[in-house]
Design a protein around this motif. Structure first.
Motif, PDB file in Angstrom:
ATOM      1  N   THR A 111      42.506  45.076  44.471  1.00  0.00           N
ATOM      2  CA  THR A 111      42.435  44.280  43.227  1.00  0.00           C
ATOM      3  C   THR A 111      43.251  43.033  43.445  1.00  0.00           C
ATOM      4  O   THR A 111      42.841  42.081  42.617  1.00  0.00           O
ATOM      5  CB  THR A 111      43.200  45.181  42.050  1.00  0.00           C
ATOM      6  N   CYS A 114      41.260  40.020  43.427  1.00  0.00           N
ATOM      7  CA  CYS A 114      40.641  39.414  42.108  1.00  0.00           C
ATOM      8  C   CYS A 114      41.158  38.169  41.552  1.00  0.00           C
ATOM      9  O   CYS A 114      42.346  38.043  41.782  1.00  0.00           O
ATOM     10  CB  CYS A 114      40.704  40.390  40.963  1.00  0.00           C
ATOM     11  N   ARG A 119      42.154  40.282  37.136  1.00  0.00           N
ATOM     12  CA  ARG A 119      42.841  41.613  37.616  1.00  0.00           C
ATOM     13  C   ARG A 119      42.834  42.724  36.969  1.00  0.00           C
ATOM     14  O   ARG A 119      42.763  43.888  37.817  1.00  0.00           O
ATOM     15  CB  ARG A 119      44.238  41.194  38.146  1.00  0.00           C
ATOM     16  N   ASP A 120      42.849  42.707  35.648  1.00  0.00           N
ATOM     17  CA  ASP A 120      42.818  43.698  35.079  1.00  0.00           C
ATOM     18  C   ASP A 120      41.466  44.357  34.493  1.00  0.00           C
ATOM     19  O   ASP A 120      41.187  45.464  33.936  1.00  0.00           O
ATOM     20  CB  ASP A 120      43.715  43.611  33.568  1.00  0.00           C
ATOM     21  N   SER A 122      38.110  46.024  35.066  1.00  0.00           N
ATOM     22  CA  SER A 122      37.653  47.274  35.845  1.00  0.00           C
ATOM     23  C   SER A 122      36.554  46.954  36.574  1.00  0.00           C
ATOM     24  O   SER A 122      36.020  47.976  37.526  1.00  0.00           O
ATOM     25  CB  SER A 122      37.246  48.432  34.705  1.00  0.00           C
ATOM     26  N   CYS A 124      36.242  44.335  38.673  1.00  0.00           N
ATOM     27  CA  CYS A 124      36.898  43.628  39.692  1.00  0.00           C
ATOM     28  C   CYS A 124      37.215  44.439  41.002  1.00  0.00           C
ATOM     29  O   CYS A 124      37.745  45.833  40.652  1.00  0.00           O
ATOM     30  CB  CYS A 124      38.096  42.752  39.254  1.00  0.00           C
ATOM     31  N   GLY A 125      37.503  44.437  42.065  1.00  0.00           N
ATOM     32  CA  GLY A 125      38.059  44.929  43.322  1.00  0.00           C
ATOM     33  C   GLY A 125      37.308  46.091  43.666  1.00  0.00           C
ATOM     34  O   GLY A 125      36.104  45.981  44.118  1.00  0.00           O
ATOM     35  N   ASN A 126      37.951  47.252  43.541  1.00  0.00           N
ATOM     36  CA  ASN A 126      37.345  48.470  44.017  1.00  0.00           C
ATOM     37  C   ASN A 126      36.045  48.907  43.230  1.00  0.00           C
ATOM     38  O   ASN A 126      35.270  49.895  43.987  1.00  0.00           O
ATOM     39  CB  ASN A 126      38.440  49.526  43.760  1.00  0.00           C
TER      40      ASN A 126
END
Length: 195
Positions: A111, A114, A119-120, A122, A124-126
């Motif tokens: 995350t 991102c 970043r918050d 859902s 994004c990232g994983n």
């Protein structure tokens, strides 16, 4: 260094020539060592860069793996770097797919890769494959840190000092008056991320 300083102080106060000569000798030795270190750093620049790159890739491999990163220091450090520099991986997000035990073959990234505004989120990232995600920082941290190092030499030491304050669990408020934050409007956004 304390003993060297005391040697000079006592030599000056007591007018003891032997202490002053010893003090001068220590200063000359320290100056020569600094010159040797500076020449060595310039001569070995590419070696240092390669070493740093290889160690960072090794850290990516240990990211989130409790056996190698028991205290979570590697994970926290990589997250801090990626968030502060708005980057992902060494050369880009593909590094996580290749070198990370946790993300290998998944095309996912932590995350911390991102963009700050997402970043918050859902997705994004994983949660999403990075190649299909506009919320991921696509620049590698190596190029961004080298660019910062080359473009703004005085700023790099102030950023390191401020990051060390926040990494050492002191209040991030310590860096509000950091010279790095006033030094460059272009980098102010990057420097402010951890404050």
């Amino acid at each position: 260094l304390l003993l060297i300083g005391l040697c000079g102080f006592m030599g000056a106060c007591c007018e003891a020539m032997i202490l002053l000569k010893a003090y001068m000798g220590f200063l000359i030795v320290i100056m020569l060592l600094e010159i040797i270190m500076a020449v060595g750093c310039v001569a070995m620049k590419s070696t240092v860069e390669t070493y740093a790159t290889n160690r960072t890739i090794e850290m990516i491999g240990y990211y989130g793996v409790e056996a190698q990163d028991e205290a979570g220091v590697i994970t926290a450090t990589l997250d801090l770097v990626q968030e502060n520099f708005a980057c992902c991986g060494v050369d880009g997000p593909q590094d996580w797919n290749v070198y990370s035990a946790e993300y290998e073959g998944t095309f996912h990234v932590p995350t911390s890769c991102c963009k700050e505004a997402n970043r918050d989120d859902s997705t994004c990232g994983n949660a999403t494959v990075y190649t299909e995600n506009d919320y991921i920082n696509m620049d590698g941290c190596k190029n961004l840190s080298l660019e910062l190092y080359r473009d703004e030499p005085p700023l790099r030491w102030n950023l390191v000092r401020c990051d060390l304050h926040s990494t050492n669990f002191r209040s991030p408020d310590n860096c509000k008056d950091c010279p790095a934050l006033r030094a460059s409007p272009a980098r102010r956004t990057t420097a402010n991320r951890h404050i």
